[in-house]
Design a protein around this motif. Structure first.
Motif, short mmCIF file in Angstrom:
data_model
loop_
_atom_site.label_atom_id
_atom_site.label_comp_id
_atom_site.label_asym_id
_atom_site.label_seq_id
_atom_site.Cartn_x
_atom_site.Cartn_y
_atom_site.Cartn_z
N MET A 48 5.46 4.59 3.00
CA MET A 48 5.76 5.67 3.92
C MET A 48 6.61 5.36 4.93
O MET A 48 7.71 5.71 5.49
CB MET A 48 4.61 6.42 4.66
CG MET A 48 3.61 7.09 3.87
SD MET A 48 2.24 7.78 4.64
CE MET A 48 1.14 8.36 3.61
N ASN B 255 -0.54 15.52 -3.72
CA ASN B 255 -1.89 15.86 -4.09
C ASN B 255 -2.51 15.30 -2.71
O ASN B 255 -2.56 14.12 -2.46
CB ASN B 255 -2.40 15.09 -5.12
CG ASN B 255 -3.75 15.38 -5.75
OD1 ASN B 255 -3.99 16.50 -6.20
ND2 ASN B 255 -4.87 14.55 -5.46
N THR C 240 3.39 15.52 0.14
CA THR C 240 2.37 14.81 -0.30
C THR C 240 1.62 15.79 -1.55
O THR C 240 1.21 16.90 -1.34
CB THR C 240 1.22 14.95 0.66
OG1 THR C 240 1.81 14.08 1.53
CG2 THR C 240 -0.18 13.97 -0.12
N THR D 28 -0.06 9.54 -4.69
CA THR D 28 -1.22 8.27 -4.62
C THR D 28 -2.33 8.60 -5.52
O THR D 28 -2.76 7.98 -6.21
CB THR D 28 -1.61 7.94 -3.25
OG1 THR D 28 -0.43 7.45 -2.41
CG2 THR D 28 -2.64 6.78 -3.18
N SER D 29 -2.77 10.17 -5.39
CA SER D 29 -4.04 10.26 -6.10
C SER D 29 -4.07 11.48 -7.06
O SER D 29 -4.98 11.60 -7.60
CB SER D 29 -5.06 10.98 -4.75
OG SER D 29 -4.38 12.15 -4.35
N PHE E 192 -3.25 12.64 4.96
CA PHE E 192 -2.01 11.78 4.55
C PHE E 192 -0.56 12.38 4.52
O PHE E 192 0.08 11.57 5.17
CB PHE E 192 -2.44 11.70 2.94
CG PHE E 192 -3.62 10.73 2.72
CD1 PHE E 192 -3.63 9.51 3.13
CD2 PHE E 192 -4.86 11.36 2.24
CE1 PHE E 192 -4.91 8.67 2.91
CE2 PHE E 192 -6.07 10.64 2.15
CZ PHE E 192 -6.10 9.15 2.26
N ASP F 95 4.59 11.86 -2.19
CA ASP F 95 3.50 11.04 -2.36
C ASP F 95 2.47 11.42 -3.54
O ASP F 95 2.23 12.45 -3.34
CB ASP F 95 2.71 11.10 -0.87
CG ASP F 95 1.28 10.24 -0.84
OD1 ASP F 95 0.83 9.72 -1.90
OD2 ASP F 95 0.87 9.96 0.11
N SER G 195 0.76 -1.23 0.03
CA SER G 195 0.02 -0.01 -0.03
C SER G 195 0.84 1.26 -0.03
O SER G 195 2.08 1.18 0.26
CB SER G 195 -1.05 0.14 1.47
OG SER G 195 -0.20 0.25 2.42
N ALA G 196 0.31 2.33 -0.26
CA ALA G 196 0.91 3.56 -0.09
C ALA G 196 1.37 3.93 1.34
O ALA G 196 2.61 4.39 1.65
CB ALA G 196 0.26 4.89 -0.54
N THR G 197 0.63 3.42 2.34
CA THR G 197 0.88 3.80 3.64
C THR G 197 2.21 3.00 3.86
O THR G 197 3.07 3.21 4.87
CB THR G 197 -0.32 3.36 4.75
OG1 THR G 197 -1.37 3.93 4.32
CG2 THR G 197 -0.07 3.56 6.08
N SER H 230 -0.22 3.84 -4.41
CA SER H 230 -1.06 2.82 -4.54
C SER H 230 -1.72 2.74 -5.85
O SER H 230 -2.22 3.84 -6.43
CB SER H 230 -1.90 2.40 -3.20
OG SER H 230 -2.70 3.52 -2.86
N THR I 168 -5.08 14.25 -0.77
CA THR I 168 -6.27 13.77 -1.27
C THR I 168 -7.61 14.10 -0.13
O THR I 168 -8.96 14.32 -0.44
CB THR I 168 -6.47 12.17 -1.21
OG1 THR I 168 -5.15 11.76 -1.69
CG2 THR I 168 -7.59 11.71 -2.07
N GLN J 210 -5.04 1.87 -6.29
CA GLN J 210 -6.60 1.64 -6.53
C GLN J 210 -7.35 3.37 -6.65
O GLN J 210 -8.52 3.48 -6.62
CB GLN J 210 -7.17 1.40 -5.09
CG GLN J 210 -7.16 2.14 -3.85
CD GLN J 210 -5.78 1.96 -3.28
OE1 GLN J 210 -4.89 1.78 -3.80
NE2 GLN J 210 -5.53 2.43 -1.88
N LYS J 211 -6.44 4.25 -6.90
CA LYS J 211 -6.89 5.61 -7.32
C LYS J 211 -6.73 5.77 -8.81
O LYS J 211 -7.62 5.34 -9.64
CB LYS J 211 -5.94 6.56 -6.49
CG LYS J 211 -6.51 6.26 -4.87
CD LYS J 211 -6.04 7.20 -4.06
CE LYS J 211 -6.30 6.54 -2.57
NZ LYS J 211 -6.06 7.31 -1.36
#
Ligand SMILES: *Cc1c(COP(=O)(O)O)cnc(C)c1O
Length: 356
Positions: free
Chosen positions: A70, A135, A133, A165-166, A90, A163, A65-67, A184, A137, A186-187
């Protein structure tokens, strides 16, 4: 239902077909030490580097995952001091990961819905890593790429972690200035969740090796040296999300066929439609006031009535939008603008906001 939620979100249109093909070809049963698996990893490496213009010498690691990214970044790149730009949930999480790992993180904070002014920021010279970060989110704030490049130019001794991710694959970064970039899937990639991707510079690998040599705890199976050793064999340390990797490889190819320039242009166009519409809406207000920081891929609007009521109403028309994040859950709506969302989807979504 069309999912305009900021993640998990609408699947990329080709994903159903790829899942059926995966079943047909027993992808979920192949060994992660087999040639068939090597081929998936080889193709992801090639396609992702091509799609995002990532320099050849950078490594791509696959996490959960993105988490997780980190945590691995802090473990592998920071002995004592990281510096974090915090302007939402985030970026706050990234900071907390460093604190939990008993580093001494510092932060520069901005209010929810705001970005950062370069001239107001003092970053200690001994910051080993600067985390941002791109973006956020949770608030719909995007940091301009020029800001990130400047951060890198003004802090040549620090590693830079971003980051995305989004905002991936929309955001167009200069990877040569960056050390750890992660997301990750899923976005923006419109894939099932459960796969994180970490792009690592030679400099970050070297730092991790240096910490390891000094006897610093850099983690166990997902320390950079272990992941690198496997990655050079086109493998992963553990049994990974093979189906997720297969689907990622396929969607990367689909996006290369679409051409990233087209994806970016279409994202801009849809973002313009969304912002222009909500600017004029009677009952809804844009949350991010300063235009320079408005995210193209996560649009946040303030509601007067509880957002759950509005979300329910929009849902009846076949569109699911996200609630606000955390304490703003009831006061905001968040709308994703990813490559999976077509111009027509956005058009129809906005029509359904007409009679709130
Ligand atoms: C969703 C999101 C994350 C967390 O992603 P996971 O895959 O749930 O770990 C981290 N950062 C940003 C900016 C996000 O949007």
């Amino acid at each position: 239902m069309i999912y305009f939620t900021p993640g998990p979100s609408q699947l990329y249109p080709t994903v159903k077909k790829h899942i059926l093909n995966a079943l047909k070809h027993d992808i979920a049963s192949i060994s992660h030490r087999s040639e068939a698996f090597h081929e998936i990893i080889r193709d992801i490496n090639t396609s992702l580097k091509l799609l995002l213009s990532i320099p050849d010498e950078y490594q791509i690691f696959f996490l959960s995952s993105a988490t997780e990214c980190m945590e691995r970044i802090i473990e592998n790149c920071v002995h004592k001091k990281s510096f974090h730009f915090v302007n939402g949930a985030f970026s706050k999480r990234f900071y907390s990961v460093a604190a939990d790992l008993k580093k001494s993180p510092l932060s520069h904070d901005a209010n929810s819905g705001e970005g950062f002014e370069f001239k107001n920021i003092k970053i200690p010279k001994n910051s080993e890593l600067i985390a941002i970060t791109q973006n956020e989110t949770s608030t719909g704030v995007a940091i301009p790429v020029e800001f990130i490049n400047k951060l890198s130019n003004y802090n040549p001794e620090s590693l830079i972690a971003v980051d995305i991710t989004s905002s991936v694959p929309y955001v167009n970064l200069d990877y040569s200035k960056l050390d750890c970039v992660f997301f990750s899937v899923q976005k923006g990639f419109g894939l099932p969740s459960g796969l994180g991707v970490l792009i690592v510079s030679p400099r970050a690998l070297k730092k991790s090796g240096m910490l390891q040599g000094k006897g610093v705890n850099i983690g166990s199976y997902h320390k950079f040296s272990s992941m690198l050793a496997q990655s050079q064999k086109l493998q992963t340390v553990e049994t990974p999300n093979i189906l997720g990797l297969y689907l990622f490889e396929k969607v990367l190819k689909d996006m290369l066929d679409m051409d990233i320039e087209n994806i970016r242009l279409e994202t801009d166009k849809k973002a313009d439609m969304l912002y222009e519409y909500f600017k004029k809406h009677q009952k809804l207000k844009l949350f991010v006031v300063d235009k320079r920081y408005r995210s193209k891929t996560a649009i946040v609007v303030m509601t007067q009535s509880p957002s759950a009521q509005i979300i329910d109403k929009i849902k009846k028309g076949g569109y699911l939008v996200g609630s606000g994040y955390g304490s703003l859950r009831q006061n905001q709506i968040r709308i994703a603008n990813f490559p999976s969302h077509t111009l027509k989807n956005v058009d129809n979504l906005l029509l359904s906001f007409n009679d709130l």
